[in-house]
Design a protein around this motif. Structure first.
Motif, PDB file in Angstrom:
ATOM      1  N   THR A  56       8.395   6.281  -4.562  1.00 42.45           N
ATOM      2  CA  THR A  56       7.182   5.527  -4.873  1.00 42.45           C
ATOM      3  C   THR A  56       7.562   4.052  -4.866  1.00 42.45           C
ATOM      4  O   THR A  56       8.750   3.716  -4.921  1.00 42.45           O
ATOM      5  CB  THR A  56       6.609   5.869  -6.265  1.00 42.45           C
ATOM      6  OG1 THR A  56       7.601   5.553  -7.257  1.00 42.45           O
ATOM      7  CG2 THR A  56       6.225   7.333  -6.379  1.00 42.45           C
ATOM      8  N   GLU A  94       7.631  -1.313 -16.099  1.00 41.87           N
ATOM      9  CA  GLU A  94       6.479  -1.243 -17.008  1.00 41.87           C
ATOM     10  C   GLU A  94       5.659  -2.520 -16.909  1.00 41.87           C
ATOM     11  O   GLU A  94       4.423  -2.478 -16.866  1.00 41.87           O
ATOM     12  CB  GLU A  94       6.958  -1.052 -18.449  1.00 41.87           C
ATOM     13  CG  GLU A  94       7.771   0.202 -18.710  1.00 41.87           C
ATOM     14  CD  GLU A  94       6.916   1.429 -18.938  1.00 41.87           C
ATOM     15  OE1 GLU A  94       5.679   1.305 -18.857  1.00 41.87           O
ATOM     16  OE2 GLU A  94       7.486   2.508 -19.184  1.00 41.87           O
ATOM     17  N   TYR A  97       4.364  -2.874 -12.911  1.00 38.83           N
ATOM     18  CA  TYR A  97       3.625  -1.803 -12.230  1.00 38.83           C
ATOM     19  C   TYR A  97       2.834  -0.887 -13.159  1.00 38.83           C
ATOM     20  O   TYR A  97       2.039  -0.089 -12.684  1.00 38.83           O
ATOM     21  CB  TYR A  97       4.597  -0.952 -11.396  1.00 38.83           C
ATOM     22  CG  TYR A  97       5.121  -1.683 -10.195  1.00 38.83           C
ATOM     23  CD1 TYR A  97       4.413  -1.675  -8.999  1.00 38.83           C
ATOM     24  CD2 TYR A  97       6.302  -2.400 -10.261  1.00 38.83           C
ATOM     25  CE1 TYR A  97       4.870  -2.358  -7.898  1.00 38.83           C
ATOM     26  CE2 TYR A  97       6.774  -3.097  -9.167  1.00 38.83           C
ATOM     27  CZ  TYR A  97       6.064  -3.071  -7.984  1.00 38.83           C
ATOM     28  OH  TYR A  97       6.526  -3.763  -6.905  1.00 38.83           O
ATOM     29  N   HIS A  98       3.097  -0.970 -14.456  1.00 41.85           N
ATOM     30  CA  HIS A  98       2.376  -0.123 -15.408  1.00 41.85           C
ATOM     31  C   HIS A  98       2.348   1.348 -14.982  1.00 41.85           C
ATOM     32  O   HIS A  98       1.270   1.949 -14.875  1.00 41.85           O
ATOM     33  CB  HIS A  98       0.947  -0.644 -15.610  1.00 41.85           C
ATOM     34  CG  HIS A  98       0.885  -2.110 -15.896  1.00 41.85           C
ATOM     35  ND1 HIS A  98       1.318  -2.649 -17.081  1.00 41.85           N
ATOM     36  CD2 HIS A  98       0.471  -3.151 -15.132  1.00 41.85           C
ATOM     37  CE1 HIS A  98       1.162  -3.961 -17.049  1.00 41.85           C
ATOM     38  NE2 HIS A  98       0.659  -4.295 -15.883  1.00 41.85           N
ATOM     39  N   PRO A  99       3.505   1.930 -14.700  1.00 43.03           N
ATOM     40  CA  PRO A  99       3.502   3.347 -14.317  1.00 43.03           C
ATOM     41  C   PRO A  99       3.065   4.220 -15.491  1.00 43.03           C
ATOM     42  O   PRO A  99       3.173   3.829 -16.654  1.00 43.03           O
ATOM     43  CB  PRO A  99       4.963   3.612 -13.956  1.00 43.03           C
ATOM     44  CG  PRO A  99       5.736   2.613 -14.762  1.00 43.03           C
ATOM     45  CD  PRO A  99       4.864   1.388 -14.816  1.00 43.03           C
ATOM     46  N   GLN A 100       2.601   5.408 -15.161  1.00 37.83           N
ATOM     47  CA  GLN A 100       2.176   6.358 -16.198  1.00 37.83           C
ATOM     48  C   GLN A 100       3.318   7.257 -16.634  1.00 37.83           C
ATOM     49  O   GLN A 100       3.195   8.009 -17.596  1.00 37.83           O
ATOM     50  CB  GLN A 100       1.010   7.185 -15.656  1.00 37.83           C
ATOM     51  CG  GLN A 100      -0.231   6.349 -15.412  1.00 37.83           C
ATOM     52  CD  GLN A 100      -1.289   7.118 -14.648  1.00 37.83           C
ATOM     53  OE1 GLN A 100      -1.039   7.584 -13.541  1.00 37.83           O
ATOM     54  NE2 GLN A 100      -2.451   7.280 -15.239  1.00 37.83           N
ATOM     55  N   ARG A 127       6.173   6.645 -11.816  1.00 37.56           N
ATOM     56  CA  ARG A 127       5.256   7.711 -11.392  1.00 37.56           C
ATOM     57  C   ARG A 127       3.850   7.458 -11.915  1.00 37.56           C
ATOM     58  O   ARG A 127       3.673   6.883 -12.989  1.00 37.56           O
ATOM     59  CB  ARG A 127       5.742   9.066 -11.938  1.00 37.56           C
ATOM     60  CG  ARG A 127       7.127   9.477 -11.487  1.00 37.56           C
ATOM     61  CD  ARG A 127       7.235   9.600  -9.980  1.00 37.56           C
ATOM     62  NE  ARG A 127       6.244  10.504  -9.436  1.00 37.56           N
ATOM     63  CZ  ARG A 127       6.408  11.825  -9.315  1.00 37.56           C
ATOM     64  NH1 ARG A 127       7.545  12.382  -9.694  1.00 37.56           N
ATOM     65  NH2 ARG A 127       5.460  12.575  -8.821  1.00 37.56           N
ATOM     66  N   TRP A 128       2.892   7.909 -11.141  1.00 40.43           N
ATOM     67  CA  TRP A 128       1.493   7.851 -11.520  1.00 40.43           C
ATOM     68  C   TRP A 128       0.905   9.230 -11.337  1.00 40.43           C
ATOM     69  O   TRP A 128       1.287   9.956 -10.402  1.00 40.43           O
ATOM     70  CB  TRP A 128       0.729   6.853 -10.651  1.00 40.43           C
ATOM     71  CG  TRP A 128       1.135   5.443 -10.899  1.00 40.43           C
ATOM     72  CD1 TRP A 128       0.533   4.550 -11.732  1.00 40.43           C
ATOM     73  CD2 TRP A 128       2.252   4.749 -10.315  1.00 40.43           C
ATOM     74  NE1 TRP A 128       1.215   3.345 -11.706  1.00 40.43           N
ATOM     75  CE2 TRP A 128       2.271   3.445 -10.846  1.00 40.43           C
ATOM     76  CE3 TRP A 128       3.248   5.112  -9.404  1.00 40.43           C
ATOM     77  CZ2 TRP A 128       3.227   2.503 -10.497  1.00 40.43           C
ATOM     78  CZ3 TRP A 128       4.207   4.178  -9.050  1.00 40.43           C
ATOM     79  CH2 TRP A 128       4.181   2.879  -9.593  1.00 40.43           C
ATOM     80  N   ASP A 131       0.241  10.642  -7.773  1.00 39.78           N
ATOM     81  CA  ASP A 131       0.903   9.760  -6.801  1.00 39.78           C
ATOM     82  C   ASP A 131       1.373  10.552  -5.581  1.00 39.78           C
ATOM     83  O   ASP A 131       0.865  11.626  -5.289  1.00 39.78           O
ATOM     84  CB  ASP A 131       2.023   8.947  -7.468  1.00 39.78           C
ATOM     85  CG  ASP A 131       3.174   9.815  -7.979  1.00 39.78           C
ATOM     86  OD1 ASP A 131       3.314  10.957  -7.517  1.00 39.78           O
ATOM     87  OD2 ASP A 131       3.908   9.340  -8.851  1.00 39.78           O
TER      88      ASP A 131
END
Ligand SMILES: [Zn+2]
Length: 163
Positions: A56, A94, A97-100, A127-128, A131
């Motif tokens: 990703t 974080e 990209y503020h991934p989940q 990861r999202w 994704d």
């Protein structure tokens, strides 16, 4: 494996892959000409570099400078710098990209799926929900929404000050 969008590939083809004899991770760690273009952070004993073939956007690899495949052979100092870089890389991801979620992992040995078996490295993969997993599974296709140079620049800007 097809790529729906891979803007970085044109630059990669244009510039050519860095000419490296031997281990590519050692060459990046040594700062060989052209080989450190995707490094986002360096320390004395370890460094953090973008994966050239990201799972990703933001897929990082944290690598000890010293060549080897044996986690048990690394010193406390090497391990310490590696895990500090993992923590800093996670913070940068974080922030930028503020991934989940984030996958952390080591692939050790040929049967593990490691791409570079002889020089261990820790994958840090943002990861999202929903994704690229689905596309990889369903169509052998990855969606890369961002060129690697842009990812590198974002993460360098977002990298936290070392404590
Ligand atoms: Zn190496």
């Amino acid at each position: 494996m097809d790529y729906l969008w891979a803007g970085w590939r044109s630059a990669f083809v244009t510039q050519g892959a860095p000419a490296v004899d031997g281990c590519v991770l050692c060459a990046i760690g040594d700062g060989a000409d052209g080989a450190d273009d995707l490094v986002v952070a360096r320390r004395a004993r370890a460094f953090c570099v973008l994966n050239l073939y990201p799972y990703t956007s933001g897929h990082l690899m944290v690598v000890p400078r010293r060549h080897g495949s044996d986690l048990g052979a690394l010193s406390h100092e090497e391990l310490g710098e590696m895990w500090e870089l993992v923590r800093e890389g996670m913070a940068a991801l974080e922030s930028a990209y503020h991934p989940q979620g984030i996958n952390l992992g080591l692939n050790l040995g040929r049967a593990s799926g490691a791409g570079i078996v002889e020089h261990l490295h820790v994958h840090v993969v943002p990861r999202w929900v929903g994704d690229a997993n689905f596309m990889v599974t369903a169509a052998q296709t990855r969606v890369l929404p961002e060129a690697l140079g842009d990812t590198r620049d974002r993460l360098r800007r977002a990298w936290p000050a070392s404590s």
